[in-house]
Scaffold this motif. Structure first.
Motif, short mmCIF file in Angstrom:
data_model
loop_
_atom_site.label_atom_id
_atom_site.label_comp_id
_atom_site.label_asym_id
_atom_site.label_seq_id
_atom_site.Cartn_x
_atom_site.Cartn_y
_atom_site.Cartn_z
N LEU A 1 0.77 -1.16 -0.01
CA LEU A 1 -0.13 0.04 0.00
C LEU A 1 0.87 1.15 -0.06
O LEU A 1 0.42 2.47 -0.65
CB LEU A 1 -0.96 0.03 1.16
N GLY A 2 1.86 1.19 0.62
CA GLY A 2 2.99 2.40 0.63
C GLY A 2 3.64 2.65 -0.76
O GLY A 2 3.49 3.91 -0.94
N PHE A 3 3.83 1.47 -1.41
CA PHE A 3 4.26 1.65 -2.72
C PHE A 3 3.21 2.11 -3.62
O PHE A 3 3.61 3.16 -4.52
CB PHE A 3 5.05 0.41 -3.07
N ALA A 4 2.20 1.53 -3.68
CA ALA A 4 1.14 1.93 -4.75
C ALA A 4 0.64 3.34 -4.49
O ALA A 4 0.58 4.06 -5.36
CB ALA A 4 0.04 1.08 -4.66
N ALA B 1 7.66 1.85 9.08
CA ALA B 1 8.95 1.85 8.36
C ALA B 1 9.09 1.27 6.97
O ALA B 1 9.55 1.85 5.94
CB ALA B 1 10.16 1.39 9.28
N ALA B 2 8.66 0.09 6.88
CA ALA B 2 8.54 -0.60 5.60
C ALA B 2 7.71 0.20 4.68
O ALA B 2 8.22 0.27 3.48
CB ALA B 2 7.98 -2.00 5.61
N ALA B 3 6.45 0.46 4.92
CA ALA B 3 5.89 1.27 3.84
C ALA B 3 6.53 2.76 3.74
O ALA B 3 6.44 3.17 2.43
CB ALA B 3 4.43 1.73 4.85
N ALA C 1 9.17 5.89 -0.40
CA ALA C 1 10.01 6.69 -0.97
C ALA C 1 10.56 6.49 -2.16
O ALA C 1 10.75 7.26 -3.27
CB ALA C 1 11.39 6.76 0.16
N PHE C 2 10.96 5.11 -2.29
CA PHE C 2 11.36 4.61 -3.81
C PHE C 2 10.33 4.76 -4.76
O PHE C 2 10.37 5.21 -5.97
CB PHE C 2 12.15 3.33 -3.58
N ALA C 3 9.08 4.54 -4.36
CA ALA C 3 7.78 4.68 -5.34
C ALA C 3 7.67 5.95 -5.78
O ALA C 3 7.17 5.91 -6.92
CB ALA C 3 6.71 4.01 -4.72
N VAL C 4 8.13 7.10 -5.21
CA VAL C 4 7.74 8.26 -5.75
C VAL C 4 8.62 8.62 -6.95
O VAL C 4 8.34 9.11 -7.82
CB VAL C 4 8.35 9.34 -4.56
N PHE C 5 9.93 7.91 -7.06
CA PHE C 5 10.85 8.24 -8.17
C PHE C 5 10.13 7.20 -9.33
O PHE C 5 10.09 7.76 -10.71
CB PHE C 5 12.34 7.74 -7.68
#
Length: 199
Positions: free
Chosen positions: A74-77, A121-123, A128-132
């Motif tokens: 969910l954090g990535f998406a 922390a995992a999310a 943070a990487f998903a933003v890029f």
């Protein structure tokens, strides 16, 4: 011990580079609606590997199925969508390509080591990487008609790739644990190769 063929096939798909790329300008902006948006992450080896790796890592390190499996995906998406919207709006961030490559290195190592992090922390880390990843997609979609449908397609593909990673990881978490480690190592090596190519 029997290896589950669908699980093995999904791991191989996550680990092998697909020769296509999904970065700024590569496809000349040839995006057309939901289906093209959906196919977009599937034809970029870096994005595909990152999204499956997030699902794998979540399943391999979850203490319980609910809600531990969902925090990182969910954090990535969510942050992928935020980054894509920012890219559509014209936001420029330095180091998009190196950060995408670094995300593969880090996610691959997390899958390989099966290191557990607190849920938030995992999310935050994968987000943070998903933003890029999202910024790269958003820049491609800028100026295209039907960008909303394409973003919806990309988000749907992202969720599907996370789900594949979760299903494979959950299947293998107590058996054949070396398979996800091999996949994690392959993703990390892929990230190193991309970083080396950018140097």
């Amino acid at each position: 011990m029997r290896i589950h063929r669908p699980a093995l096939a999904a791991l191989i798909a996550a680990a092998l580079p697909l020769a296509a790329s999904a970065h700024v300008g590569v496809d000349g902006g040839l995006h057309h609606g939901f289906v093209t948006g959906f196919l977009h992450p599937l034809t970029g080896a870096d994005h595909l590997a990152a999204m499956v790796a997030v699902g794998l890592w979540s399943a391999l390190t979850a203490r319980r199925a609910w809600p531990d499996l969902l925090w990182a995906p969910l954090g990535f998406a969510g942050m992928l969508l935020a980054g894509a919207l920012a890219g559509l709006a014209g936001l420029q961030l330095p180091g998009v390509e190196p950060m995408i490559a670094a995300s593969l290195l880090v996610l691959g190592l997390l899958v390989f080591t099966q290191r557990r992090l607190p849920a938030l922390a995992a999310a935050a880390l994968v987000g943070a990487f998903a933003v890029f990843h999202g910024i790269a997609h958003g820049h491609e979609l800028a100026g295209e008609s039907g960008a909303a449908l394409m973003l919806a397609g990309m988000l749907a593909a992202t969720v599907l790739l996370h789900a594949i990673g979760i299903a494979v990881g959950w299947t293998l978490r107590h058996t054949h644990r070396w398979l996800p480690r091999v996949a994690g190592a392959a993703v990390a090596v892929f990230g190193v190769a991309l970083l080396g190519g950018l140097a």
